[in-house]
Design an enzyme around this catalytic site. Structure first.
Site, mmCIF file in Angstrom:
data_model
loop_
_atom_site.group_PDB
_atom_site.id
_atom_site.type_symbol
_atom_site.label_atom_id
_atom_site.label_comp_id
_atom_site.label_asym_id
_atom_site.label_seq_id
_atom_site.Cartn_x
_atom_site.Cartn_y
_atom_site.Cartn_z
ATOM 1 N N TYR A 107 0.831 -1.203 0.000
ATOM 2 C CA TYR A 107 0.000 0.000 0.000
ATOM 3 C C TYR A 107 0.864 1.250 0.000
ATOM 4 C CZ TYR A 107 -3.159 3.624 1.752
ATOM 5 O OH TYR A 107 -3.874 4.781 1.893
ATOM 6 N N GLU A 195 -3.578 7.476 -3.907
ATOM 7 C CA GLU A 195 -3.589 6.208 -3.185
ATOM 8 C C GLU A 195 -3.423 5.061 -4.181
ATOM 9 O OE1 GLU A 195 -7.251 4.586 -1.342
ATOM 10 O OE2 GLU A 195 -6.084 4.500 0.513
#
Ligand code: GDP
Ligand code: MN
Length: 384
Positions: A107, A195
């Site tokens: 991530y 993101e």
């Protein structure tokens, strides 16, 4: 403004961030063709501006072009609903992408740390799932790297952060490069969020941005005419899109108590009060300055577009606009409309008593003089 995944990936690719190949389309036949070009193996992804598309059924992997085309046909025009977006969104386009063989999911995000007044990079080995979940159950798995506004990032800082996040050694070099690329995209494009979840690590040792969300700071949109065309892509919630056209600040929240008030702060307090009273706000709506009949009517109609609304709370503080004028405006708006749900109006400020006296003459609107009282009343009436 949130960019679609395909727009985000195009932007990232310009900065050398590795993204899977693929193209966007709204035509199932074209989707099949793109899938053929990719050799049949592909992933079809709904291009809707909401989180949790995977769980909502908007992402599917295929090993042949035929099925990819059929799935596209199924998806276009369908409303996808996720936990993040209970109202759901209609799919208008899909991205047909190269299938990434994923060994591990990491991530990455870049956002603004307001407390530190710095851009911050969040790095985690725990990708693929919601970062909020990681933050709750495994907070030490998230490493934060702040970007010095004057000095930028030094390589050694990025390297240390990547190592602290326990990204496996073979992936570290590419991870450092990806982080530097993302920060460059963020700063040079006035982004307020990037993101990448998941950052995919493939069995043959490549690091790829398998998903991408970029959001551009609304205040900088005038510097990005390239995105004006897709701004009202219909991907937004339809009530929010209608509100945007009317220039009314409205946000859909998914509950059953419609809320409108004058001033963002007052509306926020109303949301809190409704929650306290045991209700769930359906929306945020700022009526803006003045509350004449026409304006109130427009706003009520907007709130009523949401079929979940079981009661309406109006919270107006009369300053320059006198409360008796506001009360008249509210009553005349309701006279023109056929509203069958309970309505509670709290009005306070200049000429509040006169205003409440006017409301008392109506059987359509219940008056209240405090926010607490108004919230308790509307929740009780709506749940009755
Ligand atoms: P989101 O649910 O909206 O975040 O959509 P994602 O693009 O992140 O897709 C959801 C999940 O689908 C990912 O976490 C992956 O596990 C899986 N996925 C997406 N694209 C691919 C791909 O190219 N290959 C593989 N193997 N899985 C993928
Ligand atoms: Mn994702």
């Amino acid at each position: 403004m949130k960019l679609h995944e395909y727009q985000s990936k195009d932007l990232l690719a310009k900065y050398g961030v590795v993204v899977p190949g693929g193209r966007v389309t709204s035509d199932p036949a074209e989707a099949k063709k793109i899938a053929e070009e990719l050799g049949g193996k592909c992933v079809v992804k709904a291009q809707v501006l909401m989180g949790g598309r995977g769980k909502a059924g908007g992402v599917k992997l295929f090993d042949n072009a035929e099925d990819a085309g059929n799935f596209t046909k199924e998806l276009i025009g369908k409303r996808l609903v996720s936990i993040q977006n209970p109202a759901g969104m209609i799919v208008e386009k899909v991205l047909v992408g190269e299938l990434v063989d994923i060994a591990e999911e990491y991530y990455l995000s870049v956002l603004l740390d307001r407390a530190e007044q710095k851009v911050v990079v969040m790095i985690s080995k725990e990708g693929g799932m919601e970062i909020e979940e990681v933050a709750e159950h495994n907070p030490e798995a998230i490493v934060r790297l702040h970007v010095d506004p004057a000095w930028g990032l030094d390589d050694y800082q990025v390297r240390e952060a990547v190592q602290a996040a326990k990204i496996p050694a073979p992936a570290q070099r590419q991870m450092v490069a990806m982080i530097k690329g993302l920060v460059k995209v963020y700063i040079e494009n006035d982004a307020d969020l990037i993101e990448i979840n998941p950052v995919a690590w493939t069995p043959d040792g490549k690091l790829v941005a398998a998903d991408a969300k970029v959001s551009i700071d609304e205040n900088a949109m005038y510097r990005h005419p390239e995105y004006t065309e897709t701004k009202d892509d219909g991907a937004e919630d339809e009530i929010e899109a209608e509100a945007a056209k009317l220039g009314i600040a409205y946000v859909r929240l998914g509950g059953e108590i419609g809320i409108m008030g004058n001033g963002a702060g007052l509306v926020m307090c109303s949301l809190d009060e409704v929650n306290r009273a045991g209700g769930k706000p359906a929306n945020f709506l700022d009526v803006g300055g003045g509350a004449n009949a026409e304006r109130v009517k427009t706003c009520v109609e907007l709130v009523m577009m949401d079929p979940n609304v079981k009661g309406l709370l109006i919270n107006i503080f009369g300053g320059i606009t006198r409360c008796d004028e506001v009360a008249k405006g509210i009553l005349s708006a309701f006279d023109q409309m056929n509203i069958t749900i309970p309505v509670v109006a709290r009005i306070e400020g200049t000429a509040a008593e006169e205003g409440l006296a006017i409301l008392a003459t109506s059987d359509k609107v219940v008056g209240a003089s405090t926010m607490q009282e108004a919230a308790d009343k509307i929740v009780a009436l709506a749940h009755a």
